[in-house]
Design a protein around this motif. Sequence first.
Motif: not given
Lengths: 86, 589
Positions: A27, B141-142, A67, A21-24, B329-330, B149, B49-50, A56-58, B217, A65, B52, B254, B44-47, B145
């Motif tokens: 994965d 925080d997206r 959330q 996926r796009g996020m570690l 919280p995250g 999209h 998306v991460a 979708q990834d998000q 990723a 998680m 934020q 992170l 849409t699974r490219s990095h 993403h």
Amino acid sequence: MGANPETSERDKARLQWRCRRGMLELDLLLEPFVENVYDKLSEEEKQQFHALLDFQDQELLECLMLQKKPEDGRLNGIISKVRSTV
Amino acid sequence: MSSSIPVRRFDTLVIGAGGGGLRAALQLAQAESHVAVVSKVFPTRSHTVAAQGGMNAALANVLPDNWHWHMFDTIKGSDYLADQDAVEYMCRAAPRLVVELEHAGVPFSRLDNGKIYQRPFGGQSQNFGGDQAARTCAAADRTGHAILHSLYQQNIHAKTHFFDEYLALDLIRDESGYILGAVVIEIETGEPLIIEAKATLLATGGAGQIFRTNTNAHINTGDGLGMALRAGIPLQDMEFFQFHPTGIAGKGMLITEGARGEGGYLLNKDGERFMERYAPNAKDLASRDVVSRAIYTEVKEGRGCGPNADHVMLKLEHLGPEVIQKRLPGIRATIQTFLHIDPINEPIPIYPTAHYTMGGIPTNRYGQVVAPLGNTAEETVPGLYAAGECACVSVHGANRLGGNSLLDIVVFGRAAGNHIIEFLEENRYHRPLTGDSVDKAMARLARWDQKGEGESVKQVRDDLKKTMEDYCGVFRTDEVLAEGVDKVIELEQRLENARLRDHSKVFNTARVEALELENLMDVAIATVCSAHARKESRGAHSRIDFPDRDDERWLKHTLFFKEERRLDYKPVRMKPLSVDSFPPKARVY
């Protein structure tokens, strides 16, 4: 999943690639699950796992998680299983 | 020339479907260019998306701001290694591109007055180094993403042709140096395909996977960087890799600075708050490179925690459950998910984590790949473009500011798209497919069909990542780096003897991973050789034996060529487009 071992090995590879996926974070949640747990799931659980991979990834990350709750409440069980194998 | 391989023809080939590639493809498809996008995973699974955090633009919606201040901050943040013409171009374009994304449906968070909300980030200032600015636009925080999209949907609408789950192997180059497209394989069938194009854009993202602990990723294997190197194109400034001090040990995710901002602090195995020794005033809030090196030193000197003594601890318990639940919280959810502990009760194992590739394929501000291949330092490689994290344009120089990477991909993705449109007008026909690149790419593929005994790809990859972390991480000296160069070259030789056990074609992901490892290897060698050669400290490249920046000798870009592992240098472009140059000054915050 086919009974032919060759086919089922390819299906597994295909599934593993869908877990890239796009996020570690994703994965690290999905890849070990497919590697170590997926084969032991019931057919119903396998279908549920495939349904998760369509997210979708998000959204998938938020559900895994805890959330956010998935719209389909039946997926809560498979989410717990994925979480418990990390 | 292997004649049996099927050929598809397009005006433009875009390799990589993150924000940079899709922004360029959109520009082209809307101009009715016939454009193909190749992506090894579903787009849409490219990095992207991460990402934020958000995207910087001097909109002045919250505090006074203008693009010139943004330009100053970016150049200062880069430790003066950024090219000032490219930075001016990016900062001027930023407000327009945020508005454009908003019109395309990206739901940026808003103020009560309806304007786009902007949050303050580190390194942002008003009036050239004055008060804190608020410059980062975010869709909650997206942001990454939402941008990805939106761009994907627009590309579908504009009839961009997607090759999903195709891996690009190598560029095709003719004798006169034109890039004619690429050889790719369909992962599903394992079959090769030639995609011919009048122009090719590399937009394959970063290469965080060269390090064991990283935030990237698993797809971020520097494929475009390896392809460029093998086509004879140098990589620029690869020694500059951004590390974040607080990654989760052994996993890499992170933990934001917010955790220390709220009062969290680091401990070694003796329970000592060791940052007091390294930075008596700022302590745990010292700058990223200082904290990262302190953690490394504690571990190296035997004061690490855990059974392998290979990490330190971040303590949050003293903040109390309320602060942790409300403000972090995250972080708590991440820790609970991956470590099955609750930071309310237990400390978090921490180690520095590799985050962002500042270096990459050298380009100008039009996205054209430039290299000293003929008579000048910046000759364009005809038909080849690069954008995003795989490119080095260079707007981030030696250190990237938060909020500038999403901006980089949309600004230079669009600029490359525009320039390709011009290029296509002057180059109306496909050039004949000559040269030996296709044969070479096929030989590279066939090499993995060799049977017999040999090391596993996974073993070589794990050793490479560990070697890069130990010898080219945050603690760099001549001795450590020289050893690193030797060790990585040894690994390259080991890779030649690695073998696959599975030689089937259909969905052979082991083969894909072997091809990715070849890219990682090329990128790692470029990185460690460039780092060994640069005898100064600048931005993310921090040398214990050369602790100061040395503008007299080192205010220049590194260029690493694969052939003979040759290094070359070229001047930084200090002259902006319209304003006065910002001369190097001490970087004090």
